[in-house]
Design a protein around this motif. Structure first.
Motif, PDB file in Angstrom:
ATOM      1  N   ARG A 179       0.832  -1.209   0.000  1.00 41.77           N
ATOM      2  CA  ARG A 179       0.000   0.000   0.000  1.00 41.77           C
ATOM      3  C   ARG A 179       0.866   1.259   0.000  1.00 41.77           C
ATOM      4  O   ARG A 179       0.590   2.226  -0.730  1.00 41.77           O
ATOM      5  N   LEU A 180       1.947   1.264   0.794  1.00 43.87           N
ATOM      6  CA  LEU A 180       2.835   2.428   0.816  1.00 43.87           C
ATOM      7  C   LEU A 180       3.590   2.579  -0.503  1.00 43.87           C
ATOM      8  O   LEU A 180       3.839   3.693  -0.957  1.00 43.87           O
ATOM      9  N   HIS A 181       3.934   1.444  -1.114  1.00 43.42           N
ATOM     10  CA  HIS A 181       4.657   1.512  -2.389  1.00 43.42           C
ATOM     11  C   HIS A 181       3.793   2.135  -3.481  1.00 43.42           C
ATOM     12  O   HIS A 181       4.279   2.944  -4.287  1.00 43.42           O
ATOM     13  N   HIS A 182       2.511   1.764  -3.504  1.00 43.11           N
ATOM     14  CA  HIS A 182       1.608   2.298  -4.540  1.00 43.11           C
ATOM     15  C   HIS A 182       0.993   3.629  -4.145  1.00 43.11           C
ATOM     16  O   HIS A 182       0.264   4.218  -4.946  1.00 43.11           O
ATOM     17  N   GLY A 183       1.291   4.109  -2.948  1.00 40.86           N
ATOM     18  CA  GLY A 183       0.699   5.366  -2.498  1.00 40.86           C
ATOM     19  C   GLY A 183       1.429   6.612  -2.959  1.00 40.86           C
ATOM     20  O   GLY A 183       1.009   7.727  -2.637  1.00 40.86           O
ATOM     21  N   GLY A 184       2.536   6.463  -3.667  1.00 38.35           N
ATOM     22  CA  GLY A 184       3.262   7.628  -4.163  1.00 38.35           C
ATOM     23  C   GLY A 184       4.464   7.973  -3.304  1.00 38.35           C
ATOM     24  O   GLY A 184       4.732   7.328  -2.269  1.00 38.35           O
ATOM     25  N   ARG A 185       5.184   8.988  -3.714  1.00 45.59           N
ATOM     26  CA  ARG A 185       6.452   9.325  -3.072  1.00 45.59           C
ATOM     27  C   ARG A 185       6.296   9.854  -1.657  1.00 45.59           C
ATOM     28  O   ARG A 185       7.224   9.811  -0.871  1.00 45.59           O
ATOM     29  N   HIS A 186       5.119  10.374  -1.318  1.00 42.88           N
ATOM     30  CA  HIS A 186       4.919  10.945   0.026  1.00 42.88           C
ATOM     31  C   HIS A 186       4.111  10.023   0.945  1.00 42.88           C
ATOM     32  O   HIS A 186       3.693  10.460   2.017  1.00 42.88           O
ATOM     33  N   ALA A 187       3.912   8.772   0.529  1.00 40.50           N
ATOM     34  CA  ALA A 187       3.067   7.876   1.335  1.00 40.50           C
ATOM     35  C   ALA A 187       3.685   7.606   2.699  1.00 40.50           C
ATOM     36  O   ALA A 187       2.999   7.632   3.720  1.00 40.50           O
ATOM     37  N   TRP A 188       4.986   7.374   2.749  1.00 47.18           N
ATOM     38  CA  TRP A 188       5.644   7.090   4.025  1.00 47.18           C
ATOM     39  C   TRP A 188       5.576   8.300   4.962  1.00 47.18           C
ATOM     40  O   TRP A 188       5.566   8.162   6.179  1.00 47.18           O
ATOM     41  N   GLN A 189       5.533   9.490   4.381  1.00 47.11           N
ATOM     42  CA  GLN A 189       5.543  10.710   5.196  1.00 47.11           C
ATOM     43  C   GLN A 189       4.178  11.003   5.803  1.00 47.11           C
ATOM     44  O   GLN A 189       4.085  11.498   6.938  1.00 47.11           O
ATOM     45  N   HIS A 190       3.095  10.687   5.100  1.00 42.42           N
ATOM     46  CA  HIS A 190       1.768  11.115   5.548  1.00 42.42           C
ATOM     47  C   HIS A 190       0.899   9.977   6.077  1.00 42.42           C
ATOM     48  O   HIS A 190      -0.114  10.241   6.714  1.00 42.42           O
ATOM     49  N   ASP A 191       1.258   8.734   5.819  1.00 41.46           N
ATOM     50  CA  ASP A 191       0.434   7.622   6.293  1.00 41.46           C
ATOM     51  C   ASP A 191       0.630   7.445   7.800  1.00 41.46           C
ATOM     52  O   ASP A 191       1.757   7.245   8.264  1.00 41.46           O
ATOM     53  N   PRO A 192      -0.440   7.516   8.605  1.00 41.35           N
ATOM     54  CA  PRO A 192      -0.273   7.397  10.073  1.00 41.35           C
ATOM     55  C   PRO A 192       0.262   6.035  10.503  1.00 41.35           C
ATOM     56  O   PRO A 192       0.987   5.932  11.490  1.00 41.35           O
ATOM     57  N   GLN A 193      -0.106   4.988   9.784  1.00 44.32           N
ATOM     58  CA  GLN A 193       0.368   3.672  10.191  1.00 44.32           C
ATOM     59  C   GLN A 193       1.844   3.487   9.876  1.00 44.32           C
ATOM     60  O   GLN A 193       2.519   2.684  10.518  1.00 44.32           O
ATOM     61  N   ALA A 194       2.377   4.258   8.922  1.00 40.11           N
ATOM     62  CA  ALA A 194       3.809   4.183   8.629  1.00 40.11           C
ATOM     63  C   ALA A 194       4.623   4.684   9.824  1.00 40.11           C
ATOM     64  O   ALA A 194       5.665   4.113  10.166  1.00 40.11           O
ATOM     65  N   ALA A 195       4.135   5.759  10.471  1.00 39.97           N
ATOM     66  CA  ALA A 195       4.832   6.275  11.651  1.00 39.97           C
ATOM     67  C   ALA A 195       4.793   5.258  12.788  1.00 39.97           C
ATOM     68  O   ALA A 195       5.793   5.048  13.497  1.00 39.97           O
ATOM     69  N   GLU A 196       3.630   4.603  12.972  1.00 40.61           N
ATOM     70  CA  GLU A 196       3.529   3.581  14.013  1.00 40.61           C
ATOM     71  C   GLU A 196       4.434   2.397  13.700  1.00 40.61           C
ATOM     72  O   GLU A 196       5.041   1.786  14.597  1.00 40.61           O
ATOM     73  N   LEU A 197       4.539   2.054  12.408  1.00 36.74           N
ATOM     74  CA  LEU A 197       5.409   0.948  11.997  1.00 36.74           C
ATOM     75  C   LEU A 197       6.865   1.240  12.343  1.00 36.74           C
ATOM     76  O   LEU A 197       7.585   0.379  12.862  1.00 36.74           O
ATOM     77  N   MET A 198       7.317   2.471  12.074  1.00 34.00           N
ATOM     78  CA  MET A 198       8.710   2.817  12.363  1.00 34.00           C
ATOM     79  C   MET A 198       8.980   2.819  13.862  1.00 34.00           C
ATOM     80  O   MET A 198      10.065   2.434  14.305  1.00 34.00           O
ATOM     81  N   GLN A 199       8.005   3.239  14.668  1.00 28.66           N
ATOM     82  CA  GLN A 199       8.171   3.186  16.116  1.00 28.66           C
ATOM     83  C   GLN A 199       8.282   1.732  16.582  1.00 28.66           C
ATOM     84  O   GLN A 199       9.120   1.390  17.427  1.00 28.66           O
ATOM     85  N   PHE A 200       7.459   0.873  16.011  1.00 25.07           N
ATOM     86  CA  PHE A 200       7.509  -0.547  16.341  1.00 25.07           C
ATOM     87  C   PHE A 200       8.846  -1.159  15.936  1.00 25.07           C
ATOM     88  O   PHE A 200       9.443  -1.956  16.671  1.00 25.07           O
ATOM     89  N   VAL A 201       9.360  -0.770  14.742  1.00 23.63           N
ATOM     90  CA  VAL A 201      10.639  -1.287  14.258  1.00 23.63           C
ATOM     91  C   VAL A 201      11.782  -0.854  15.171  1.00 23.63           C
ATOM     92  O   VAL A 201      12.691  -1.636  15.476  1.00 23.63           O
ATOM     93  N   ALA A 202      11.746   0.410  15.615  1.00 26.64           N
ATOM     94  CA  ALA A 202      12.794   0.902  16.510  1.00 26.64           C
ATOM     95  C   ALA A 202      12.818   0.118  17.816  1.00 26.64           C
ATOM     96  O   ALA A 202      13.890  -0.194  18.348  1.00 26.64           O
ATOM     97  N   GLU A 203      11.637  -0.214  18.347  1.00 22.90           N
ATOM     98  CA  GLU A 203      11.570  -1.013  19.572  1.00 22.90           C
ATOM     99  C   GLU A 203      12.010  -2.456  19.313  1.00 22.90           C
ATOM    100  O   GLU A 203      12.706  -3.066  20.138  1.00 22.90           O
ATOM    101  N   LYS A 204      11.627  -2.993  18.175  1.00 21.43           N
ATOM    102  CA  LYS A 204      11.923  -4.398  17.853  1.00 21.43           C
ATOM    103  C   LYS A 204      13.425  -4.634  17.722  1.00 21.43           C
ATOM    104  O   LYS A 204      13.957  -5.648  18.189  1.00 21.43           O
ATOM    105  N   TYR A 205      14.119  -3.675  17.084  1.00 24.78           N
ATOM    106  CA  TYR A 205      15.543  -3.878  16.808  1.00 24.78           C
ATOM    107  C   TYR A 205      16.455  -3.114  17.769  1.00 24.78           C
ATOM    108  O   TYR A 205      17.659  -3.044  17.542  1.00 24.78           O
TER     109      TYR A 205
END
Length: 302
Positions: free
Chosen positions: A31-57
């Motif tokens: 979904r983020l790949h097909h959402g365009g160049r700004h999808a990672w910046q504006h998608d709320p779940q992308a921010a939650e994903l990065m927070q989860f990744v930071a905790e995971k690793y």
């Protein structure tokens, strides 16, 4: 009802996709790949994903002396690739890539070079730099490379300290060993990096048998040097000698380094047919070039 703050991994379960699973992560990445160049910046779940990744690793990052967000940054780079989006298990791909990146980030900090350089076997084979002041006896006090003899000093071998003669002899043995492998079809940079790594391990271990057993199990060093298993094993046996007690008093048991130190010359070693054959056949790439990659490991009589 008592209000409480949910952890990130619980919050993600209420989103559009459950990214804690491989299927949910794959769906979000598509979904983020097909959402365009700004999808990672504006998608709320992308921010939650990065927070989860930071905790995971975070534990993996701390293990290698890094900030958790450095591991998250490495994971972000991988998650934008096609390999992660289309993998059967995206989390496995991401975890493997983050682990490798953390290893070379730590290696680059130790070598004082870029991560790109640290990934190259002939660079990562070196040890971390040391300050002169880190040693109890300053290196400049005893290393011949920092000594300038007086112009009228006699050039007599008898007046050279034994420690310096031993250092010169060991250095010559290493250079002759590198020359031997280079003459027998080993790439010069690969031979130098591998032999210097073995000599460093031998210095730390103290005995050839201990060094051989340690290096034989060192898959990380073999991966950094980019050597196949048969080449790595043949190099260790050639340099340190065959570990079996039956070969102790033979040239095969002594190994190239010891034979050079006790006075054998490079031409003498090149007349050893068994040594020449084993080293040349183990040269990296030779098996693939000859099309015998499926040959049994045991070899057999020729």
């Amino acid at each position: 009802m008592t209000a409480h703050t949910q952890p990130v991994h619980d919050t993600l379960l209420t989103g559009i996709e459950d990214v804690t699973t491989g299927e949910g992560l794959r769906a979000l990445l598509h979904r983020l790949h097909h959402g365009g160049r700004h999808a990672w910046q504006h998608d709320p779940q992308a921010a939650e994903l990065m927070q989860f990744v930071a905790e995971k690793y975070a534990p993996l990052a701390r293990k290698h002396g890094l900030d958790p967000w450095e591991a998250a940054s490495a994971a972000f780079d991988v998650m934008r690739t096609r390999a992660a989006r289309e993998a059967h298990d995206p989390w496995a791909v991401i975890t493997h890539a983050v682990r490798i990146t953390c290893i070379f980030e730590e290696r680059a900090q130790g070598l004082l070079c870029s991560v790109h350089q640290a990934r190259r076997p002939h660079v990562s084979a070196f040890h971390d730099p040391e300050r002169f002041s880190d040693r109890e006896n300053p290196l400049t006090d005893y290393h011949p490379a920092f000594h300038i003899p007086a112009a009228d000093a006699p050039d007599a071998t008898d007046e050279i300290p034994a420690s310096e003669r031993a250092s010169t002899s060991a250095g010559s043995a290493v250079e002759n060993a590198i020359a031997l492998f280079t003459l027998l079809d080993w790439p010069a940079d690969t031979a130098r990096a591998a032999i210097e790594h073995v000599c460093g391990a031998l210095t730390r271990a103290g005995t050839r048998q201990t060094a051989y057993e340690s290096l034989r199990r060192d898959k990380h060093a073999r991966a950094l040097l980019d050597l196949p298993s048969h080449s790595w094993t043949a190099l260790l046996k050639a340099l340190l000698g065959h570990p079996h007690p039956a070969y102790t008093a033979t040239g095969l048991g002594r190994g190239v380094l010891l034979r050079l130190l006790i006075g054998e010359s490079l031409p003498v070693l090149l007349r050893d047919d068994d040594l020449v054959l084993s080293v040349s056949l183990a040269a990296p790439g030779r098996r693939r070039n000859r099309g015998d990659a499926d040959e049994p490991r045991g070899g057999g009589s020729r």
